[in-house]
Design an enzyme around this catalytic site. Structure first.
Site, PDB file in Angstrom:
ATOM      1  N   GLY A  48       0.790  -1.233   0.000  1.00 64.29           N
ATOM      2  CA  GLY A  48       0.000   0.000   0.000  1.00 64.29           C
ATOM      3  C   GLY A  48       0.817   1.275   0.000  1.00 64.29           C
ATOM      4  N   SER A  49       2.070   1.207  -0.447  1.00 70.64           N
ATOM      5  CA  SER A  49       2.876   2.441  -0.400  1.00 70.64           C
ATOM      6  C   SER A  49       2.371   3.474  -1.403  1.00 70.64           C
ATOM      7  CB  SER A  49       4.360   2.139  -0.615  1.00 70.64           C
ATOM      8  OG  SER A  49       4.623   1.808  -1.955  1.00 70.64           O
ATOM      9  N   LYS A  54      -5.466  -8.136  -9.130  1.00 72.96           N
ATOM     10  CA  LYS A  54      -6.535  -8.913  -9.780  1.00 72.96           C
ATOM     11  C   LYS A  54      -7.053  -8.157 -10.989  1.00 72.96           C
ATOM     12  CE  LYS A  54      -6.532 -12.136  -6.711  1.00 72.96           C
ATOM     13  NZ  LYS A  54      -6.123 -13.500  -7.045  1.00 72.96           N
ATOM     14  N   ASN A  91      -4.439   2.911 -13.371  1.00 72.52           N
ATOM     15  CA  ASN A  91      -3.526   1.931 -12.778  1.00 72.52           C
ATOM     16  C   ASN A  91      -2.113   2.480 -12.827  1.00 72.52           C
ATOM     17  OD1 ASN A  91      -2.596  -0.612 -11.754  1.00 72.52           O
ATOM     18  ND2 ASN A  91      -1.923  -1.154 -13.826  1.00 72.52           N
ATOM     19  N   HIS A 113       1.842   1.078 -13.040  1.00 74.85           N
ATOM     20  CA  HIS A 113       2.591  -0.137 -13.368  1.00 74.85           C
ATOM     21  C   HIS A 113       4.089   0.186 -13.281  1.00 74.85           C
ATOM     22  CE1 HIS A 113       3.172  -4.077 -15.160  1.00 74.85           C
ATOM     23  NE2 HIS A 113       4.162  -3.529 -15.855  1.00 74.85           N
TER      24      HIS A 113
HETATM   25  C1  GAR Z   1       3.935  -1.175  -7.244  1.00 73.06           C
HETATM   26  O1  GAR Z   1       5.246  -1.213  -7.717  1.00 73.06           O
HETATM   27  C2  GAR Z   1       2.955  -1.180  -8.395  1.00 73.06           C
HETATM   28  O2  GAR Z   1       3.391  -0.458  -9.521  1.00 73.06           O
HETATM   29  C3  GAR Z   1       2.920  -2.652  -8.720  1.00 73.06           C
HETATM   30  O3  GAR Z   1       2.889  -3.286  -7.466  1.00 73.06           O
HETATM   31  C4  GAR Z   1       3.573  -2.464  -6.518  1.00 73.06           C
HETATM   32  C5  GAR Z   1       2.656  -2.216  -5.348  1.00 73.06           C
HETATM   33  O4  GAR Z   1       3.332  -1.582  -4.306  1.00 73.06           O
HETATM   34  N1  GAR Z   1       1.786  -2.956  -9.524  1.00 73.06           N
HETATM   35  C6  GAR Z   1       1.789  -3.883 -10.475  1.00 73.06           C
HETATM   36  O5  GAR Z   1       2.747  -4.597 -10.706  1.00 73.06           O
HETATM   37  C7  GAR Z   1       0.467  -4.000 -11.258  1.00 73.06           C
HETATM   38  N2  GAR Z   1       0.659  -4.725 -12.464  1.00 73.06           N
HETATM   39  P1  GAR Z   1       2.532  -0.852  -3.154  1.00 73.06           P
HETATM   40  O6  GAR Z   1       1.503  -1.843  -2.592  1.00 73.06           O
HETATM   41  O7  GAR Z   1       3.573  -0.537  -2.117  1.00 73.06           O
HETATM   42  O8  GAR Z   1       1.890   0.374  -3.727  1.00 73.06           O
END
Ligand code: GAR
Length: 190
Positions: free
Chosen positions: A6-7, A85, A101, A103
């Site tokens: 969740g950062s 998801k 989103n 990425h």
């Molecule tokens: C982030 O790096 C986000 O870009 C990635 O997961 C991480 C979540 O970190 N998302 C994906 O890979 C989606 N395809 P967070 O929970 O600390 O925000």
């Protein structure tokens, strides 16, 4: 909507609290009730909805659960922040061009099914690229497709591990997401 630490969600909240971003976070939807994002939301008094194929085993109920949440709140934008998801088609139809989103790569590179989290950074290092980055895009029916709204470039250094690279890209994500949301919302007249 979130699945993990969740950062990115926290970074958005911080920008709202510091009045850099004129917005209200009304709720968080998680597919894992114990994830970091759910805990951050609870600590801020933000309602958390846990929707998964365990809480809603029937596909029809699962789809409807998302619609019920957005129909309960006046939603301008729905942000995926580490949500792992697929977003249901009916939710995308309901919020056309309003689901964003983030990425951790420079899409269209290293996107699509199977490219998420640390796997993206492993693939970047295997490809021996000098640059990577982060992308904010509109969500369409396919993974990591949809119009690109903003990108941020991040250098890859010799000796980087996937974790080191992930941390550098994550920092860029935190700076990119709120600015891209602000600019996109402004372009729509908000
Ligand atoms: C982030 O790096 C986000 O870009 C990635 O997961 C991480 C979540 O970190 N998302 C994906 O890979 C989606 N395809 P967070 O929970 O600390 O925000």
């Amino acid at each position: 909507m979130a699945s993990g630490a969740g950062s990115n969600f926290k970074a958005l909240l911080t920008q709202i609290e510091e009045k850099q971003l004129s917005a209200v976070c009304q709720f968080v939807i998680v597919n894992n009730g114990n994830c970091g994002a759910a805990q951050i939301a609870k600590a801020h008094g933000i309602p958390v909805y846990h929707i998964s194929t365990v809480t809603h085993p029937e596909p029809v109920d699962y789809e409807q659960a998302f619609l019920d949440v957005v129909n309960t709140h006046a939603v301008d934008f729905l942000l995926l922040a580490g949500y792992m998801k697929k977003v249901t088609d009916s939710l995308l139809d309901r919020l056309k061009d309003r689901v964003l989103n983030i990425h951790p790569s420079l899409l269209p590179k290293f996107g699509g099914q199977g490219f998420f989290g640390i796997r993206v950074h492993e693939a970047v290092l295997e490809a021996r690229l000098a640059w990577t980055g982060a992308t904010v895009h509109l969500v369409s029916g396919d993974y990591d497709q949809g119009r690109i709204l903003g990108q941020s470039v991040v250098p890859v250094f010799g000796g980087d591990t996937p974790e080191m690279l992930a941390a550098r890209v994550l920092k860029a994500e935190h700076n990119l997401y709120w600015k891209t949301l602000r600019d996109y919302a402004t372009s729509l007249g908000f």
